[in-house]
Design a protein around this motif. Sequence first.
Motif, PDB file in Angstrom:
ATOM      1  N   MET A  82     -41.617  -2.953  13.478  1.00 49.58           N
ATOM      2  CA  MET A  82     -40.588  -2.162  12.808  1.00 49.58           C
ATOM      3  C   MET A  82     -39.984  -1.130  13.759  1.00 49.58           C
ATOM      4  SD  MET A  82     -40.301  -0.241   9.324  1.00 49.58           S
ATOM      5  CE  MET A  82     -39.477   1.311   9.149  1.00 49.58           C
ATOM      6  N   GLN A  83     -40.828  -0.349  14.365  1.00 48.08           N
ATOM      7  CA  GLN A  83     -40.311   0.577  15.354  1.00 48.08           C
ATOM      8  C   GLN A  83     -40.133  -0.178  16.667  1.00 48.08           C
ATOM      9  OE1 GLN A  83     -39.725   3.761  14.652  1.00 48.08           O
ATOM     10  NE2 GLN A  83     -41.475   4.765  13.749  1.00 48.08           N
ATOM     11  N   LYS A  84     -39.054   0.138  17.340  1.00 46.00           N
ATOM     12  CA  LYS A  84     -38.853  -0.504  18.627  1.00 46.00           C
ATOM     13  C   LYS A  84     -39.221   0.448  19.737  1.00 46.00           C
ATOM     14  CE  LYS A  84     -35.384  -3.746  17.255  1.00 46.00           C
ATOM     15  NZ  LYS A  84     -34.213  -4.482  17.702  1.00 46.00           N
ATOM     16  N   LEU A 120     -38.693   1.977  23.297  1.00 50.45           N
ATOM     17  CA  LEU A 120     -37.590   2.203  24.208  1.00 50.45           C
ATOM     18  C   LEU A 120     -38.154   2.338  25.611  1.00 50.45           C
ATOM     19  CD1 LEU A 120     -34.561   2.538  23.981  1.00 50.45           C
ATOM     20  CD2 LEU A 120     -34.917   4.991  23.832  1.00 50.45           C
ATOM     21  N   MET A 178     -38.190   3.032  29.593  1.00 54.82           N
ATOM     22  CA  MET A 178     -37.432   3.834  30.543  1.00 54.82           C
ATOM     23  C   MET A 178     -37.250   3.046  31.823  1.00 54.82           C
ATOM     24  SD  MET A 178     -35.626   6.353  31.344  1.00 54.82           S
ATOM     25  CE  MET A 178     -35.656   6.908  29.653  1.00 54.82           C
ATOM     26  N   GLU A 199     -32.804   5.659  33.632  1.00 57.62           N
ATOM     27  CA  GLU A 199     -33.147   6.912  34.277  1.00 57.62           C
ATOM     28  C   GLU A 199     -31.935   7.476  35.013  1.00 57.62           C
ATOM     29  OE1 GLU A 199     -37.076   8.112  36.833  1.00 57.62           O
ATOM     30  OE2 GLU A 199     -36.844   6.049  36.130  1.00 57.62           O
ATOM     31  N   ILE A 229     -27.550   3.221  22.820  1.00 59.69           N
ATOM     32  CA  ILE A 229     -28.959   3.233  22.441  1.00 59.69           C
ATOM     33  C   ILE A 229     -29.559   4.621  22.569  1.00 59.69           C
ATOM     34  CG2 ILE A 229     -31.240   2.463  23.205  1.00 59.69           C
ATOM     35  CD1 ILE A 229     -29.889  -0.258  23.846  1.00 59.69           C
ATOM     36  N   GLU A 251     -28.412   6.877  19.855  1.00 60.45           N
ATOM     37  CA  GLU A 251     -29.106   6.575  18.605  1.00 60.45           C
ATOM     38  C   GLU A 251     -30.515   7.142  18.610  1.00 60.45           C
ATOM     39  OE1 GLU A 251     -29.358   2.521  17.131  1.00 60.45           O
ATOM     40  OE2 GLU A 251     -27.173   2.436  17.317  1.00 60.45           O
ATOM     41  N   ALA A 252     -31.128   7.106  19.777  1.00 61.36           N
ATOM     42  CA  ALA A 252     -32.493   7.596  19.866  1.00 61.36           C
ATOM     43  C   ALA A 252     -32.538   9.113  19.944  1.00 61.36           C
ATOM     44  CB  ALA A 252     -33.166   7.001  21.105  1.00 61.36           C
ATOM     45  N   GLY A 253     -31.371   9.738  20.033  1.00 64.73           N
ATOM     46  CA  GLY A 253     -31.337  11.185  20.037  1.00 64.73           C
ATOM     47  C   GLY A 253     -31.534  11.804  21.408  1.00 64.73           C
ATOM     48  N   LEU A 254     -31.427  11.001  22.456  1.00 63.12           N
ATOM     49  CA  LEU A 254     -31.589  11.559  23.797  1.00 63.12           C
ATOM     50  C   LEU A 254     -30.321  12.230  24.269  1.00 63.12           C
ATOM     51  CD1 LEU A 254     -33.498   8.602  25.423  1.00 63.12           C
ATOM     52  CD2 LEU A 254     -34.402  10.819  24.753  1.00 63.12           C
TER      53      LEU A 254
END
Lengths: 216, 216
Positions: free
Chosen positions: A1-3, A5, A7, A12, A52, A55-58
């Motif tokens: 369910m969780q993907k 991510l 690095m 980077e 991406i 979406e991940a909030g980075l």
Amino acid sequence: MQKLLRMTHQREIILDEIKKCATHPTADELYDRIKKKLPRISLATVYRNLEIMSEAGLINKLEISGRQKRFDWDLHQHDHIYCMQCHRVDNIDLADKKDISLPTGENHGYLVSGCRVEFYGICPKCSAQSKKKGEREKMACKSKCGTKGLSDKQRQVLEALAKCKEACGSKDIAAATSLEPKQVSCQVTALKKKGFIESPIRCKYAITGDGKSALS
Amino acid sequence: MQKLLRMTHQREIILDEIKKCATHPTADELYDRIKKKLPRISLATVYRNLEIMSEAGLINKLEISGRQKRFDWDLHQHDHIYCMQCHRVDNIDLADKKDISLPTGENHGYLVSGCRVEFYGICPKCSAQSKKKGEREKMACKSKCGTKGLSDKQRQVLEALAKCKEACGSKDIAAATSLEPKQVSCQVTALKKKGFIESPIRCKYAITGDGKSALS
DNA sequence: CTCAGTGCAAACGTTTTGCATGTTT
DNA sequence: AAACATGCAAAACGTTTGCACTGAG
């Protein structure tokens, strides 16, 4: 369910480069800078990762005026000021932001999750070189595009390109000539048709031999 | 220099149709409607005329979130609320708009000519059919991504939690934030890692002291 | 008679996707 | 092996343009 991510090296570098930018770069501005470090990276990768990572909030994807999307590494809540001429975007800190609220009954049934404030105007650089921009000047292009000689604007564009070692984009040309991007692309089209410039890479232009001799 | 603006049949219909719209139609929404009255009209004509008429001040071109340009016949100064899901745009009347001004020293040398305020959220229709559109959910990555800032979504979650007296589940958060449950769990994971929230009970979350200070 | 406006197709600039290949877990 | 990323090319998307023609002034 969780993907998960990962690095990767590309990610980077992208993150690194976006953090180095004082401005709010567009995807292809970033691409240009990143290519210098990672020559084989693809524009699609840049786009994919910006999406991406936002979406991940980075990072933040900005909803802002202008044609292209812009990205921001500063996750603190802040607003923006936008140059209507060169589309530059700067940060502003709105102290009294909390006073802005939706009058009751004005929300039209919306479930409100936030509020953006955007000031707009002309940035210092643009107002310095404030060339009068004559309303609807694009017409000038149409009437002159057919001739074999060079219009003033075409000459400007061609001269700017003659100074570049490498192919460059219409935004660069616009910056170097103080023409509007729209006008630039119009001139570029005409010049290409005349064979005075070529497009070795998509959206990038370079002067040809014919172009050089047309200048003299 | 002054050009004559002719009122053609096409222009009349376009203007007519845009005034009939309660919403803020995009060019191709208008095109679809206009085609019913003028089957031979071209999309290019619609675009051209929207541009020309907005330059002439007959209508407004909106600078607003979303991919497509939108047009507005209402020339009064007003702001907008935007549905993040269906991209619908409604008008709002901001009584205290005059209070919003740029702090001195914050204008970065810009020549400011105006200010837009845009609320965003989910419109009643969309929240009714709270459709899950299978949005990608990603975890914040393990190593270098640990920024201390907050993304928009993280801030929403944190603010929702700040309002709760007790720990609450991700469904409650989802309801309070108009985020999808899947997105919530993604943000929750990231926030936990940052130490901004804790989980006193399994699947229940509460804001920490760090989280509270991160909000301000 | 003119020149602004039109329909059409093709191009544009920006962004996304499909797919075969590569890299991490 | 499964899951995730990448590079490349091609497509998708919304928009703009060139061109030959039409039609309003």
